[in-house]
Design a protein around this motif. Structure first.
Motif, PDB file in Angstrom:
ATOM      1  N   ARG A 230       0.815  -1.225   0.000  1.00  0.00           N
ATOM      2  CA  ARG A 230       0.000   0.000   0.000  1.00  0.00           C
ATOM      3  C   ARG A 230       0.842   1.266   0.000  1.00  0.00           C
ATOM      4  N   PHE A 231       2.143   1.135   0.188  1.00  0.00           N
ATOM      5  CA  PHE A 231       3.012   2.306   0.129  1.00  0.00           C
ATOM      6  C   PHE A 231       3.830   2.346  -1.161  1.00  0.00           C
ATOM      7  N   GLN A 312       7.269   8.745   6.305  1.00  0.00           N
ATOM      8  CA  GLN A 312       7.412   9.696   7.410  1.00  0.00           C
ATOM      9  C   GLN A 312       8.713   9.482   8.177  1.00  0.00           C
ATOM     10  N   LEU A 324       9.270   4.909  21.324  1.00  0.00           N
ATOM     11  CA  LEU A 324       8.101   5.662  20.872  1.00  0.00           C
ATOM     12  C   LEU A 324       8.465   7.102  20.540  1.00  0.00           C
TER      13      LEU A 324
ATOM     14  N   GLY B 159      -5.220  -2.569   8.357  1.00  0.00           N
ATOM     15  CA  GLY B 159      -3.972  -2.030   7.807  1.00  0.00           C
ATOM     16  C   GLY B 159      -4.145  -0.648   7.200  1.00  0.00           C
ATOM     17  N   TRP B 160      -5.379  -0.314   6.804  1.00  0.00           N
ATOM     18  CA  TRP B 160      -5.623   1.015   6.223  1.00  0.00           C
ATOM     19  C   TRP B 160      -5.378   2.130   7.220  1.00  0.00           C
ATOM     20  N   LEU B 162      -2.667   2.408   8.848  1.00  0.00           N
ATOM     21  CA  LEU B 162      -1.236   2.729   8.798  1.00  0.00           C
ATOM     22  C   LEU B 162      -0.915   3.997   8.009  1.00  0.00           C
ATOM     23  N   PRO B 163      -1.423   4.141   6.774  1.00  0.00           N
ATOM     24  CA  PRO B 163      -1.115   5.384   6.055  1.00  0.00           C
ATOM     25  C   PRO B 163      -1.694   6.616   6.751  1.00  0.00           C
ATOM     26  N   PHE B 165      -2.412   7.140  10.263  1.00  0.00           N
ATOM     27  CA  PHE B 165      -1.771   7.497  11.529  1.00  0.00           C
ATOM     28  C   PHE B 165      -0.253   7.319  11.490  1.00  0.00           C
ATOM     29  N   GLY B 166       0.234   6.528  10.551  1.00  0.00           N
ATOM     30  CA  GLY B 166       1.645   6.172  10.569  1.00  0.00           C
ATOM     31  C   GLY B 166       1.852   5.061  11.586  1.00  0.00           C
ATOM     32  N   ASN B 167       2.847   4.247  11.312  1.00  0.00           N
ATOM     33  CA  ASN B 167       3.127   3.095  12.160  1.00  0.00           C
ATOM     34  C   ASN B 167       3.391   3.509  13.606  1.00  0.00           C
ATOM     35  N   GLN B 168       4.246   4.501  13.781  1.00  0.00           N
ATOM     36  CA  GLN B 168       4.599   4.945  15.128  1.00  0.00           C
ATOM     37  C   GLN B 168       3.445   5.682  15.781  1.00  0.00           C
ATOM     38  N   ARG B 171       1.251   3.159  17.369  1.00  0.00           N
ATOM     39  CA  ARG B 171       1.856   2.675  18.619  1.00  0.00           C
ATOM     40  C   ARG B 171       1.641   3.668  19.757  1.00  0.00           C
ATOM     41  N   LEU B 172       1.907   4.938  19.449  1.00  0.00           N
ATOM     42  CA  LEU B 172       1.779   5.974  20.467  1.00  0.00           C
ATOM     43  C   LEU B 172       0.325   6.057  20.947  1.00  0.00           C
TER      44      LEU B 172
END
Lengths: 374, 219
Positions: A230-231, A312, A324, B159-160, B162-163, B165-168, B171-172
């Motif tokens: 997806r990226f 990002q 984090l 999985g949608w 992820l784009p 919020f971003g992976n990190q 987590r946060l």
């Protein structure tokens, strides 16, 4: 039907004629076969595709390549020129027709620009565009110009008319370091700058040259770019997490962590998770392919992954030595856990005080006698 | 002197999901905190501390998700105290009156107790928020979990995120919401105790047995 290993081996064999042609060009047949098998493996194809790959590389109609560099550090060119697998650099540089590459081309000035324009016009829709570095959108693109034209205009023209565009490195794939906050130049990725182009992202800082070579070989063999996630990244190289292929994974599962650089755990090769390793959130084939002729890669060398190939990258992967990111709006030392603990403690104190006040308050209690409902 | 009557308020699915949630939140918070910050290090490579922590976290994540779904279904088929209108006091005029009354009691402005058969208005609003936080935990959690297999079921389901919020960022969020829920749990136990003492309606016991002592006039 039973699988016939001999049949697939026959299908996978490379013809004597092709081998002899490469020998005539000074490349040993052993090296050429090694190259073809590495490419087949990198692309996660069965061995039977080896013959097809050898033929595709051999074909005379290899597309011309225009390599453009914008807001980048030339690290991806460096990585590519040091492409390790048997003479891969020779193969690609000599037998792909790299018509334009600012760092390595002999031509300069108007001649170089003329060659680029000629390729774009003559091979419209047939050449491969490779972009290194991000594209600034700020100030009408004035932050990055080549030969008097903005990076944005060049990218629109060259990528827009290419058969395929390959964005090499994190900057051209996702903006990378130039796009890190506050992004003063308004840097964006190729796919954002040229929305209509067919773009394959090969992020990494720098990209792994092996993945670029494999992507080009895939294009030569099948006439199209490899399947992406997806990226926009090819699944063959970015389909698995670093964490899931990491050689230190056993220490992670066991609960053995290096607490500091140079401590006993670190010297014994324990997991770098507590030193801020971003392997669990980074998709790349570093653990299997590695860098510099398969010599090593960051985690093997004792430093955690910094997540350089993720979208990002920079902003969300910092601080590098913590798991984090910072909580937005709070100071540099405030981690989510410290804030959370503070929140929980404040809640307990607030309600404790409320409880004391409530206990001292008289006359608000219900005066009752219970009647059973039946 | 008021005469209270005993009334069956919390049906068994409400109580059952409540206690499943309690166990899940405790286990998920402890194991989740460990996964984020492994505070125990072992010397033997044959240990499997993080492995078991993650295993427990994933098992209880499934249990928690099932509990959440059951409670969601019960919002449509349960009694009037369990249904979703009870959790949206802002949608009715009587609800607003209840909000004001409860707020005045909690802030020591008035001594008059809110007296509700089900949840008082502020509690109901808190639970609406917590129900949303639960969903956020489930979605962010399974989006992170799904990363072990891109293209797999959980990656396809969440999985949608992820784009966006971003992976990190996921987590946060997952981490911060845990702390918000811990803060909520402290407040929740305290408020229950306070109302139990002041209203004498047996609210603390009601989550075990389902019965509360109700003032018929307040109904």
């Amino acid at each position: 039907m039973m699988h016939d290993p001999e049949k697939s081996l026959r299908e996978g064999s490379v013809s004597e004629e092709i081998l002899q042609q490469w020998e005539a060009r000074g490349i040993k047949r052993r090296d050429f076969l090694k190259f073809c098998s590495v490419m087949t493996a990198s692309l996660a194809l069965p061995a039977s595709f080896m013959g097809q790959i050898a033929e595709a590389i051999e074909a005379d109609n290899r597309p011309p390549v225009i390599w453009m560099e914008f807001q980048g550090c030339t690290g991806d060119s460096e990585a590519f020129l040091r492409a390790n697998q048997p003479t891969a650099a020779e193969l690609i540089l000599d037998y792909l027709s790299v018509d334009y590459h600012e760092t390595i081309m002999a031509a300069a000035g108007h001649h170089a620009e003329a060659a680029k324009h000629k390729t774009v016009d003559e091979y419209k829709g047939k050449y491969i565009a490779i972009v290194e570095g991000s594209i600034p959108m700020g100030a009408d693109g004035a932050y990055c110009t080549v030969a008097g034209d903005s990076a944005l205009n060049i990218a629109r023209k060259v990528c827009g008319n290419a058969a395929a565009t390959i964005a090499v490195g994190s900057c051209s794939s996702y903006g990378g370091i130039p796009a890190a906050a506050p992004n003063p130049t308004g840097a964006v990725s190729v796919s954002e700058a040229v929305p209509g182009a067919t773009v394959l992202n090969l992020p990494g800082c720098p990209l792994n040259a092996e993945n670029l070579t494999a992507a080009i070989v895939h294009f030569l063999t099948f006439g199209k770019l490899p399947a992406t996630d997806r990226f926009g990244r090819p699944k063959f190289a970015y389909g698995k997490r670093i964490h899931d292929n990491c050689e230190r994974r056993g220490h992670f599962d066991a609960g053995q962590y290096a607490e500091g650089f140079g401590d006993a755990g670190h010297r014994q090769g324990w997991c770098l998770y507590k030193l801020g390793c971003k392997g669990p959130e980074t998709f790349h084939n570093c653990p299997t392919v590695r860098y510099n002729e398969g010599t090593s890669w960051p985690i093997q060398a004792g430093h955690g992954c910094i997540g350089c190939s993720e979208p990002q990258f920079w902003d969300t992967m910092t601080p590098f030595y913590r798991r984090l990111p910072q909580v937005p709006g709070f100071g540099i030392e405030a981690t989510a856990d410290k804030l959370g603990l503070g929140l929980a403690a404040a809640t307990a104190v607030a309600f404790g005080a409320h409880g004391v006040a409530s206990a001292l308050r008289k006359g608000d209690e219900t005066d009752t006698k219970v009647k059973k409902e039946d | 002197m008021k005469t209270l009557e005993l009334r069956y308020v919390w049906e068994w699915p409400v109580r059952l999901t409540h206690w499943f949630n309690v166990i899940c939140i405790i286990v998920l918070s402890v194991t989740g905190y460990y996964i984020g910050d492994p505070f125990v290090s072992v010397s033997s490579t044959s240990s499997y501390v993080m492995g078991w922590m993650r295993f427990l976290h994933f098992v209880f994540a499934y249990v928690f998700t099932i509990s959440w779904v059951v409670r969601l279904i019960w919002m449509f088929v349960g009694n009037q105290y369990a249904r979703f209108p009870a959790f949206a006091p802002w949608a009715s005029k009587a609800g607003w009156k209840n909000i004001a009354r409860t707020f005045c009691y909690y802030t020591f402005v008035k001594k008059e107790l809110p007296h509700c058969v089900g949840h008082n208005a502020l509690a109901a609003m808190a639970y609406s928020g917590v129900f949303v936080l639960f969903l956020i935990q489930i979605m962010t959690g399974f989006a992170l979990y799904g990363q072990f297999q891109p293209g797999g079921f959980w990656d396809g389901a969440f999985g949608w995120l992820l784009p966006i919020f971003g992976n990190q960022g996921l987590r946060l969020t997952h981490h911060i919401v845990m702390w918000l829920l811990i803060g909520f749990a402290i407040h929740h136990v305290y408020s229950g105790w306070l109302m139990d003492v002041k209203e004498k309606n047996g609210v603390m016991g009601s989550i075990f047995g389902g019965y509360k002592f109700i003032d018929p006039d307040e109904d």
